[in-house]
Design a protein around this motif. Structure first.
Motif, PDB file in Angstrom:
ATOM      1  N   THR A   1      26.392  21.638  19.366  1.00  0.00           N
ATOM      2  CA  THR A   1      25.049  22.221  19.417  1.00  0.00           C
ATOM      3  C   THR A   1      24.360  22.147  18.068  1.00  0.00           C
ATOM      4  O   THR A   1      23.167  21.808  17.976  1.00  0.00           O
ATOM      5  CB  THR A   1      25.138  23.692  19.866  1.00  0.00           C
ATOM      6  OG1 THR A   1      25.794  23.763  21.135  1.00  0.00           O
ATOM      7  CG2 THR A   1      23.754  24.307  19.977  1.00  0.00           C
ATOM      8  N   LEU A   2      25.107  22.439  17.020  1.00  0.00           N
ATOM      9  CA  LEU A   2      24.540  22.371  15.670  1.00  0.00           C
ATOM     10  C   LEU A   2      24.170  20.942  15.311  1.00  0.00           C
ATOM     11  O   LEU A   2      23.167  20.701  14.626  1.00  0.00           O
ATOM     12  CB  LEU A   2      25.544  22.945  14.669  1.00  0.00           C
ATOM     13  CG  LEU A   2      25.008  23.331  13.283  1.00  0.00           C
ATOM     14  CD1 LEU A   2      23.801  24.243  13.400  1.00  0.00           C
ATOM     15  CD2 LEU A   2      26.095  23.987  12.454  1.00  0.00           C
ATOM     16  N   PHE A   3      24.957  19.979  15.793  1.00  0.00           N
ATOM     17  CA  PHE A   3      24.612  18.577  15.565  1.00  0.00           C
ATOM     18  C   PHE A   3      23.298  18.231  16.267  1.00  0.00           C
ATOM     19  O   PHE A   3      22.461  17.496  15.736  1.00  0.00           O
ATOM     20  CB  PHE A   3      25.726  17.654  16.075  1.00  0.00           C
ATOM     21  CG  PHE A   3      26.580  17.089  14.987  1.00  0.00           C
ATOM     22  CD1 PHE A   3      26.026  16.316  13.962  1.00  0.00           C
ATOM     23  CD2 PHE A   3      27.942  17.328  14.965  1.00  0.00           C
ATOM     24  CE1 PHE A   3      26.818  15.802  12.951  1.00  0.00           C
ATOM     25  CE2 PHE A   3      28.740  16.818  13.957  1.00  0.00           C
ATOM     26  CZ  PHE A   3      28.175  16.057  12.943  1.00  0.00           C
ATOM     27  N   GLY A   4      23.106  18.743  17.482  1.00  0.00           N
ATOM     28  CA  GLY A   4      21.849  18.501  18.177  1.00  0.00           C
ATOM     29  C   GLY A   4      20.667  19.036  17.387  1.00  0.00           C
ATOM     30  O   GLY A   4      19.638  18.352  17.245  1.00  0.00           O
ATOM     31  N   LEU A   5      20.788  20.254  16.850  1.00  0.00           N
ATOM     32  CA  LEU A   5      19.724  20.821  16.018  1.00  0.00           C
ATOM     33  C   LEU A   5      19.492  19.972  14.769  1.00  0.00           C
ATOM     34  O   LEU A   5      18.346  19.720  14.369  1.00  0.00           O
ATOM     35  CB  LEU A   5      20.088  22.257  15.627  1.00  0.00           C
ATOM     36  CG  LEU A   5      20.038  23.309  16.736  1.00  0.00           C
ATOM     37  CD1 LEU A   5      20.644  24.623  16.247  1.00  0.00           C
ATOM     38  CD2 LEU A   5      18.604  23.524  17.191  1.00  0.00           C
ATOM     39  N   ALA A   6      20.593  19.521  14.140  1.00  0.00           N
ATOM     40  CA  ALA A   6      20.471  18.732  12.909  1.00  0.00           C
ATOM     41  C   ALA A   6      19.755  17.416  13.176  1.00  0.00           C
ATOM     42  O   ALA A   6      18.910  16.985  12.377  1.00  0.00           O
ATOM     43  CB  ALA A   6      21.860  18.472  12.320  1.00  0.00           C
ATOM     44  N   VAL A   7      20.079  16.755  14.282  1.00  0.00           N
ATOM     45  CA  VAL A   7      19.410  15.497  14.613  1.00  0.00           C
ATOM     46  C   VAL A   7      17.932  15.742  14.891  1.00  0.00           C
ATOM     47  O   VAL A   7      17.056  14.975  14.462  1.00  0.00           O
ATOM     48  CB  VAL A   7      20.091  14.817  15.823  1.00  0.00           C
ATOM     49  CG1 VAL A   7      19.264  13.637  16.319  1.00  0.00           C
ATOM     50  CG2 VAL A   7      21.487  14.356  15.451  1.00  0.00           C
ATOM     51  N   GLY A   8      17.622  16.816  15.612  1.00  0.00           N
ATOM     52  CA  GLY A   8      16.221  17.140  15.868  1.00  0.00           C
ATOM     53  C   GLY A   8      15.450  17.391  14.589  1.00  0.00           C
ATOM     54  O   GLY A   8      14.318  16.916  14.427  1.00  0.00           O
ATOM     55  N   VAL A   9      16.053  18.137  13.654  1.00  0.00           N
ATOM     56  CA  VAL A   9      15.401  18.380  12.362  1.00  0.00           C
ATOM     57  C   VAL A   9      15.232  17.076  11.595  1.00  0.00           C
ATOM     58  O   VAL A   9      14.195  16.835  10.961  1.00  0.00           O
ATOM     59  CB  VAL A   9      16.214  19.398  11.542  1.00  0.00           C
ATOM     60  CG1 VAL A   9      15.658  19.522  10.121  1.00  0.00           C
ATOM     61  CG2 VAL A   9      16.202  20.758  12.215  1.00  0.00           C
ATOM     62  N   ALA A  10      16.248  16.203  11.650  1.00  0.00           N
ATOM     63  CA  ALA A  10      16.166  14.926  10.938  1.00  0.00           C
ATOM     64  C   ALA A  10      15.042  14.059  11.481  1.00  0.00           C
ATOM     65  O   ALA A  10      14.305  13.425  10.716  1.00  0.00           O
ATOM     66  CB  ALA A  10      17.500  14.186  11.041  1.00  0.00           C
TER      67      ALA A  10
END
Length: 638
Positions: free
Chosen positions: A319-328
């Motif tokens: 889930t945190l990876f999904g947020l990180a990709v969205g922010v990127a």
């Protein structure tokens, strides 16, 4: 049993879909918030909500699909073993098929992004564009051309993945999946403006490391949910890889941010706040990864069926990876603070300025580290010395001469790519000729003489009976593969070398190689690989080759260098003339005279360097052996 399997398949699919949705929604929300600032900087019209939300959503979802594909190819290739005959087992086969389907989704998302990007850069709503409009404009904009290329590459990899059954193909699919990320790295904020060389290279490393980490995690998580075999082995191997990926992502992220934004702008701009958010996400991922190593891996070592800690922490990390990709993705859609001052033409083209002519001091002592090849040279030195130290601890000696050759070879790569020589090679043909000579002849000869393959085979332990194959088995499989046997055949290797030497004397090829950053990096990589193949080609695909035949190859290479050098010396037109003049350097010397100097360097330096190698081979051939009648082994470790 069938219903349980169907339930787990649906759960795995739901997890992957949820991560992609989190990434897409996060990116779309950031795009909506920053739309006004983006339009103010670009001066374009609002393309409408479909483009505003859709562009960010499909890019983030597509990147997750690419990560899923790369991670599952990685899983099939290196995290779980195949069957004894080399055919993928059920877990590897399933991972490969998921990877192929995800790669197909990546191709679809990239194709959709072509039209959405045309709408975005033109300010025309997508509903007002016809397919003909999109097709005609796709080749005119760098970003749309990149998405079109990505879509084609991903489709090819997906189609190949669906047809594969044997393990030997999976490393190639992994490489193919990583190649689909290249267009992303060479477009956007990092590919323009000052220091774009460092920004682009660091972004490429960031994307590769992030895809291996996130994709491998999702593949491992799905495998654990399904209750697959060898989960303990896969988790242990992935944990080691994830640690290196975390370090690479952290270092490359810091470097990329440092060249895009000033520290004073971090808290006062949207771009800076997004960097802070991304850094916080990466820190959280690092903490969860540390916790995985401290709890989940240990639990699996004690009991391979104890998957619960891995699954729950994996859910949080995914889930945190999904947020990180969205922010990127949102970061990529947000314009960075505009730099003060107008960059020079050289800085716009090269990423750095060359205000003064080259001197001994500037060539040797002004350094700008190449984030890819310079870092690789340092890493190769460290890994080699660590392997030598490991052998020493086991009481097994290793040649100091071979160690010195490897270290000096790595130092030459570092010097040629990261010193003033590497900087001036982009603006002067003579400096380019020196770098080409160092990277195709001198460094490869030293690196091959360092015998890295022999060192690796002596250092890596065998997996043992009935154990999952490991790095040693992978290396042995690669050495005996048809591809390696073919490219290390002496005359095949010489042909690859000749293509590089002759190709760069063609005006059209040379112009692309020096004017495009991605092509320039590919050229440097080709220099090194072709040179290594040339000196490794004496192995004849692993079969002993007589010394006279081994001497013939350097002789032909030296004659080729001399011939090309003479041709360049007598050219009346300047190679790369338009690009060199576009730099508008105040100290620009006569381009034709500099090119003739480069031709002389190619002719004289190439002959001198290769004749030196021939002398070394002859000395090795006729010096007394430790055992009577033995002949030094040729090839990769000659």
């Amino acid at each position: 049993m069938a219903s349980t399997a169907a339930t787990t398949r649906r759960l795995v699919f739901a997890v992957l879909l949820a991560v992609a949705s989190v990434a897409g929604v996060t990116a779309a929300c950031i795009a909506a918030v920053g739309l006004a600032d983006a339009l103010a900087v670009t001066g374009l019209s609002d393309p409408g909500p479909i483009t505003t939300y859709g562009l960010s959503f499909f890019r983030a979802a597509g990147e997750i699909a690419a990560m899923v594909a790369i991670g599952h190819f990685l899983f099939a290739a290196f995290l779980v073993p195949p069957q004894a005959g080399g055919v993928l087992d059920a877990d590897g086969y399933r991972a490969l098929r998921i990877g192929a389907v995800a790669c197909a989704m990546w191709a679809v998302c990239a194709a959709l992004l072509v039209g959405l990007t045309v709408s975005d850069v033109s300010g025309v709503p997508l509903t007002q564009l016809t397919p003909l409009d999109v097709w005609s404009a796709a080749g005119l904009v760098e970003t749309t051309a990149a998405w079109r290329t990505t879509s084609i590459l991903a489709a090819v990899v997906a189609g190949t993945g669906l047809a594969v059954l044997r393990w030997s193909w999976t490393p190639g699919l992994l490489i193919g999946g990583l190649v689909t990320l290249v267009p992303l790295a060479v477009t956007g904020h990092s590919s323009s403006g000052g220091a774009h060389d460092i920004a682009t290279n660091s972004l490429f490393i960031h994307l590769i490391a992030g895809s291996l980490w996130a994709g491998g995690l999702l593949a491992l998580l799905g495998h654990a949910i399904r209750g697959g075999r060898h989960t303990d082995v896969a988790a242990r191997r992935f944990s080691r890889l994830a640690l290196w990926c975390f370090a690479a992502m952290a270092a490359s992220g810091i470097i990329n941010a440092a060249v895009r934004i000033q520290p004073t702008d971090v808290w006062s701009s949207t771009y800076g706040l997004l960097i802070v958010g991304k850094a916080a996400a990466l820190t959280g991922l690092g903490v969860i990864g540390w916790r995985q190593r401290r709890s989940s891996i240990i639990a699996l070592q004690r009991d391979p069926a104890s998957r619960r800690p891995l699954v729950w922490l994996g859910f949080t990390e995914a889930t945190l990876f999904g947020l990180a990709v969205g922010v990127a993705v949102g970061l990529g859609r947000t314009p960075p603070p505009q730099p003060t001052g107008e960059p020079s033409p050289a800085e716009l083209a090269l990423g750095f300025d060359l205000a003064e002519p080259p001197t001994i001091t500037s060539v040797f002592f002004e350094w700008r580290v190449d984030v890819i090849f310079g870092a690789a040279a340092v890493a190769m030195t460290w890994i080699y010395l660590a392997a030598v130290l490991r052998l020493k601890r086991r009481g097994r000696p290793w040649s100091a001469r071979r160690t010195a050759c490897w270290v000096f070879g790595c130092l030459i790569v570092l010097f040629a790519t990261s010193s003033g020589l590497g900087m001036y090679m982009t603006a002067m043909f003579s400096m380019h000729a020196v770098v080409q000579l160092l990277l195709t002849i001198v460094a490869p000869a030293l690196l091959v003489h360092g015998a890295p393959v022999t060192l690796a085979l002596q250092t890596l332990r065998a997996a043992g009976y009935d154990a999952a194959s490991g790095p040693r088995e992978w290396l042995e499989s690669a050495l005996h593969s048809p591809v390696i046997r073919t490219i290390t055949q002496p005359w095949t290797a010489l042909g690859v070398f000749a293509v590089g030497v002759i190709g760069l004397s063609l005006p059209a090829v040379f112009e692309i190689a020096i004017s495009d950053h991605a092509a320039h990096m590919a050229m440097i990589g080709y220099f090194l690989c072709s040179g290594i193949l040339l000196f490794a080609g004496g192995s004849g695909g692993g079969e002993p080759v007589p010394t006279p035949r081994r001497v013939q190859m350097p002789l032909v290479a030296s004659a080729l260098y001399a011939l090309v050098g003479i041709v360049v010396m007598n050219m009346q037109n300047v190679l790369g003339d338009a690009f060199y003049r576009s730099l508008k350097l105040d100290w620009r010397m006569d381009l034709l005279s500099d090119q003739r100097l480069g031709g002389q360097i190619n002719a004289a330096g190439g002959v001198l360097a290769v004749l030196t190698v021939i002398a070394i081979l002859l000395v090795q051939r006729y010096r007394p052996s430790r055992k009577a009648g033995t002949i030094p082994a040729p090839g990769l470790d000659s």
